[in-house]
Design a protein around this motif. Structure first.
Motif, PDB file in Angstrom:
ATOM      1  N   GLY A  10       0.847  -1.197   0.000  1.00 15.44           N
ATOM      2  CA  GLY A  10       0.000   0.000   0.000  1.00 15.44           C
ATOM      3  C   GLY A  10       0.875   1.236   0.000  1.00 15.44           C
ATOM      4  O   GLY A  10       1.879   1.287   0.709  1.00 15.44           O
ATOM      5  N   ASN A  11       0.498   2.207  -0.804  1.00 21.68           N
ATOM      6  CA  ASN A  11       1.193   3.506  -0.813  1.00 21.68           C
ATOM      7  C   ASN A  11       0.176   4.551  -0.355  1.00 21.68           C
ATOM      8  O   ASN A  11      -0.691   4.947  -1.130  1.00 21.68           O
ATOM      9  N   TRP A  12       0.303   4.946   0.905  1.00 23.91           N
ATOM     10  CA  TRP A  12      -0.675   5.890   1.455  1.00 23.91           C
ATOM     11  C   TRP A  12      -0.501   7.297   0.890  1.00 23.91           C
ATOM     12  O   TRP A  12      -1.349   8.137   1.080  1.00 23.91           O
ATOM     13  N   LYS A  13       0.614   7.544   0.236  1.00 25.54           N
ATOM     14  CA  LYS A  13       0.943   8.904  -0.224  1.00 25.54           C
ATOM     15  C   LYS A  13       0.849   9.859   0.975  1.00 25.54           C
ATOM     16  O   LYS A  13       1.089   9.439   2.104  1.00 25.54           O
ATOM     17  N   MET A  14       0.484  11.136   0.736  1.00 24.93           N
ATOM     18  CA  MET A  14       0.458  12.085   1.854  1.00 24.93           C
ATOM     19  C   MET A  14      -0.943  12.120   2.463  1.00 24.93           C
ATOM     20  O   MET A  14      -1.642  13.128   2.405  1.00 24.93           O
ATOM     21  N   GLY A  95      11.549   6.659  -6.950  1.00 21.92           N
ATOM     22  CA  GLY A  95      11.200   7.012  -8.331  1.00 21.92           C
ATOM     23  C   GLY A  95       9.716   6.953  -8.631  1.00 21.92           C
ATOM     24  O   GLY A  95       9.325   6.768  -9.793  1.00 21.92           O
ATOM     25  N   HIS A  96       8.876   7.131  -7.591  1.00 21.55           N
ATOM     26  CA  HIS A  96       7.446   7.212  -7.890  1.00 21.55           C
ATOM     27  C   HIS A  96       7.232   8.359  -8.882  1.00 21.55           C
ATOM     28  O   HIS A  96       7.902   9.384  -8.816  1.00 21.55           O
ATOM     29  N   SER A  97       6.275   8.206  -9.772  1.00 19.65           N
ATOM     30  CA  SER A  97       6.092   9.236 -10.816  1.00 19.65           C
ATOM     31  C   SER A  97       5.763  10.598 -10.214  1.00 19.65           C
ATOM     32  O   SER A  97       6.094  11.633 -10.803  1.00 19.65           O
ATOM     33  N   GLU A  98       5.135  10.595  -9.022  1.00 21.87           N
ATOM     34  CA  GLU A  98       4.843  11.897  -8.407  1.00 21.87           C
ATOM     35  C   GLU A  98       6.129  12.588  -7.969  1.00 21.87           C
ATOM     36  O   GLU A  98       6.228  13.808  -7.997  1.00 21.87           O
ATOM     37  N   ARG A  99       7.128  11.823  -7.598  1.00 24.49           N
ATOM     38  CA  ARG A  99       8.419  12.428  -7.243  1.00 24.49           C
ATOM     39  C   ARG A  99       9.199  12.806  -8.506  1.00 24.49           C
ATOM     40  O   ARG A  99       9.866  13.838  -8.538  1.00 24.49           O
ATOM     41  N   TRP A 170      -0.506   7.397 -16.538  1.00 28.91           N
ATOM     42  CA  TRP A 170      -1.887   7.705 -16.907  1.00 28.91           C
ATOM     43  C   TRP A 170      -2.902   6.868 -16.129  1.00 28.91           C
ATOM     44  O   TRP A 170      -4.101   7.138 -16.182  1.00 28.91           O
ATOM     45  N   ALA A 171      -2.435   5.868 -15.409  1.00 26.97           N
ATOM     46  CA  ALA A 171      -3.352   5.008 -14.646  1.00 26.97           C
ATOM     47  C   ALA A 171      -3.322   5.321 -13.154  1.00 26.97           C
ATOM     48  O   ALA A 171      -4.111   4.775 -12.390  1.00 26.97           O
ATOM     49  N   ILE A 172      -2.416   6.205 -12.735  1.00 30.18           N
ATOM     50  CA  ILE A 172      -2.267   6.440 -11.292  1.00 30.18           C
ATOM     51  C   ILE A 172      -3.299   7.446 -10.804  1.00 30.18           C
ATOM     52  O   ILE A 172      -3.324   8.594 -11.264  1.00 30.18           O
ATOM     53  N   GLY A 173      -4.152   6.979  -9.920  1.00 33.62           N
ATOM     54  CA  GLY A 173      -5.146   7.854  -9.302  1.00 33.62           C
ATOM     55  C   GLY A 173      -6.214   8.345 -10.268  1.00 33.62           C
ATOM     56  O   GLY A 173      -6.973   9.260  -9.950  1.00 33.62           O
ATOM     57  N   THR A 174      -6.287   7.745 -11.450  1.00 36.69           N
ATOM     58  CA  THR A 174      -7.222   8.228 -12.468  1.00 36.69           C
ATOM     59  C   THR A 174      -8.439   7.333 -12.606  1.00 36.69           C
ATOM     60  O   THR A 174      -9.398   7.707 -13.276  1.00 36.69           O
ATOM     61  N   TYR A 208       2.427  -4.380 -10.315  1.00 35.91           N
ATOM     62  CA  TYR A 208       1.685  -3.434 -11.152  1.00 35.91           C
ATOM     63  C   TYR A 208       1.063  -2.384 -10.240  1.00 35.91           C
ATOM     64  O   TYR A 208       0.550  -2.708  -9.161  1.00 35.91           O
ATOM     65  N   GLY A 209       1.084  -1.137 -10.661  1.00 36.72           N
ATOM     66  CA  GLY A 209       0.413  -0.069  -9.910  1.00 36.72           C
ATOM     67  C   GLY A 209      -0.281   0.879 -10.852  1.00 36.72           C
ATOM     68  O   GLY A 209       0.248   1.218 -11.921  1.00 36.72           O
ATOM     69  N   GLY A 210      -1.457   1.317 -10.451  1.00 41.90           N
ATOM     70  CA  GLY A 210      -2.222   2.249 -11.273  1.00 41.90           C
ATOM     71  C   GLY A 210      -3.682   1.871 -11.225  1.00 41.90           C
ATOM     72  O   GLY A 210      -4.140   1.040 -12.007  1.00 41.90           O
ATOM     73  N   SER A 211      -4.380   2.463 -10.220  1.00 40.97           N
ATOM     74  CA  SER A 211      -5.817   2.213 -10.056  1.00 40.97           C
ATOM     75  C   SER A 211      -6.148   0.733  -9.901  1.00 40.97           C
ATOM     76  O   SER A 211      -7.195   0.274 -10.346  1.00 40.97           O
ATOM     77  N   MET A 212      -5.238  -0.026  -9.280  1.00 39.73           N
ATOM     78  CA  MET A 212      -5.609  -1.410  -8.951  1.00 39.73           C
ATOM     79  C   MET A 212      -6.635  -1.340  -7.822  1.00 39.73           C
ATOM     80  O   MET A 212      -6.483  -0.556  -6.885  1.00 39.73           O
ATOM     81  N   GLY A 229       1.054  -5.975  -6.369  1.00 43.87           N
ATOM     82  CA  GLY A 229       0.550  -4.653  -6.716  1.00 43.87           C
ATOM     83  C   GLY A 229       1.084  -3.580  -5.790  1.00 43.87           C
ATOM     84  O   GLY A 229       1.389  -3.843  -4.618  1.00 43.87           O
ATOM     85  N   LEU A 230       1.224  -2.377  -6.338  1.00 43.81           N
ATOM     86  CA  LEU A 230       1.495  -1.180  -5.536  1.00 43.81           C
ATOM     87  C   LEU A 230       0.187  -0.387  -5.589  1.00 43.81           C
ATOM     88  O   LEU A 230      -0.256   0.027  -6.663  1.00 43.81           O
ATOM     89  N   ILE A 231      -0.417  -0.234  -4.425  1.00 43.67           N
ATOM     90  CA  ILE A 231      -1.799   0.223  -4.362  1.00 43.67           C
ATOM     91  C   ILE A 231      -1.871   1.588  -3.692  1.00 43.67           C
ATOM     92  O   ILE A 231      -1.478   1.710  -2.523  1.00 43.67           O
ATOM     93  N   GLY A 232      -2.373   2.577  -4.384  1.00 45.58           N
ATOM     94  CA  GLY A 232      -2.531   3.902  -3.801  1.00 45.58           C
ATOM     95  C   GLY A 232      -3.877   4.038  -3.117  1.00 45.58           C
ATOM     96  O   GLY A 232      -4.076   3.582  -1.993  1.00 45.58           O
ATOM     97  N   GLY A 233      -4.822   4.652  -3.827  1.00 46.69           N
ATOM     98  CA  GLY A 233      -6.133   4.978  -3.245  1.00 46.69           C
ATOM     99  C   GLY A 233      -6.788   3.825  -2.501  1.00 46.69           C
ATOM    100  O   GLY A 233      -7.311   4.008  -1.393  1.00 46.69           O
ATOM    101  N   ALA A 234      -6.762   2.642  -3.085  1.00 49.68           N
ATOM    102  CA  ALA A 234      -7.477   1.515  -2.476  1.00 49.68           C
ATOM    103  C   ALA A 234      -6.796   1.019  -1.191  1.00 49.68           C
ATOM    104  O   ALA A 234      -7.401   0.249  -0.436  1.00 49.68           O
TER     105      ALA A 234
HETATM  106  C1  PEP Z   1       0.425   4.774  -6.611  1.00 51.32           C
HETATM  107  O1  PEP Z   1       0.416   5.918  -6.216  1.00 51.32           O
HETATM  108  O2  PEP Z   1       1.466   4.117  -6.520  1.00 51.32           O
HETATM  109  C2  PEP Z   1      -0.803   4.223  -7.175  1.00 51.32           C
HETATM  110  C3  PEP Z   1      -0.745   3.100  -7.836  1.00 51.32           C
HETATM  111  O3  PEP Z   1      -1.951   4.933  -6.955  1.00 51.32           O
HETATM  112  P1  PEP Z   1      -3.451   4.484  -7.311  1.00 51.32           P
HETATM  113  O4  PEP Z   1      -3.599   3.048  -6.911  1.00 51.32           O
HETATM  114  O5  PEP Z   1      -4.319   5.401  -6.527  1.00 51.32           O
HETATM  115  O6  PEP Z   1      -3.615   4.655  -8.787  1.00 51.32           O
END
Ligand code: PEP
Length: 250
Positions: A10-14, A95-99, A170-174, A208-212, A229-234
């Motif tokens: 899980g990637n809680w971000k900020m 190297g997260h794309s946000e960084r 294009w799949a991150i948080g979208t 894989y990460g991106g809106s999983m 998976g690397l999971i943000g929002g979920a």
């Molecule tokens: C992420 O920030 O690494 C990510 C995958 O985010 P989300 O799952 O919200 O698209």
């Protein structure tokens, strides 16, 4: 070779508060008793100590969202890999794309961060991925190969110790997810690229990460080269995160 356990990070971000983290981690710990995959929580640095205590008695690993490329010294605001180790941190996202996007991180810096993490016993989760414009211009392969090549160049001797995360920007948080086939195609080429650098490429987890999410996790995780998976929002919603863990345990 026995199939490796999948890794769900899980990637809680900020995001988070002391109160919300408490409820979230307790719910995840309680709900993942039957998990047959590895689980990590990459939390904001100020919450590492809290989550280290909350996960106690569970198999959850602790992760950070970044790490300095420097060992120590006059680098205001940075957090060193050694400090992370003191808090029991096993993984650090690099190297997260946000960084890359908001903090100007280059391929070379990401490679250096991976090196410093490895040197201090922290496993880097190296993120690679193309933007929508790059995908539409047919540059996906070139971009992800360039990003991974920089990390291999600096860390070739211990490259099988890293975790890779393919995260199409294009799949991150979208809410837009790569199809399982699109993701598998990139994962296979990343595996091949690792294979040119190490005989142990099969050992490397490629996430894989991106809106999983709970609905799409199973089909993505069924692909032969998707190892988790690397999971943000979920990852901020215990029921959703637990469903992804269940999918990875199947
Ligand atoms: C992420 O920030 O690494 C990510 C995958 O985010 P989300 O799952 O919200 O698209």
């Amino acid at each position: 070779m026995t199939p490796k356990r999948k890794l769900i990070a899980g990637n809680w971000k900020m995001n988070g508060t002391l109160e919300a983290n408490d409820a979230l981690v307790r719910a995840v710990v309680a709900g993942m008793k039957q998990a047959r995959c590895d689980v990590a929580l990459c939390v904001p640095a100020p919450y590492l100590a809290q989550v280290q205590m909350l996960r106690h008695g569970s198999t959850i690993d602790l992760g950070a969202q970044d790490v300095s490329a420097q060992e120590q010294g006059a680098y205001t605001g940075e957090v060193s890999a050694k400090m992370l180790r003191e808090f029991g941190v096993r993984y650090a996202i690099v190297g997260h794309s946000e960084r890359r996007q908001y903090h100007g991180e280059t391929d070379a810096l990401v490679a250096d961060k991976a090196r410093t993490a490895l040197a201090n016993g922290v496993t880097p989760i190296v993120c690679v991925g193309e933007t929508l414009a790059e995908r539409e211009a047919g540059q996906t392969v070139e971009v992800v190969k360039r990003q991974l090549a920089a990390v291999i160049h600096v860390n070739g001797h211990c490259i099988s110790e890293i975790v890779v995360a393919y995260e199409p920007v294009w799949a991150i948080g979208t809410g837009r997810t790569a199809t399982p086939e699109q993701a598998q195609e990139v994962h296979a080429l990343l595996r091949k690229q690792l294979g040119a650098a190490t005989a142990q490429a099969e050992r490397v987890h490629i996430l894989y990460g991106g809106s999983m999410n709970a609905a799409n996790a199973a089909s993505l995780l069924a692909q032969p080269d998707i190892d988790g998976g690397l999971i943000g929002g979920a990852s901020l919603k215990a029921p959703d995160f637990l469903q992804i863990i269940a999918a990875a345990s199947a």
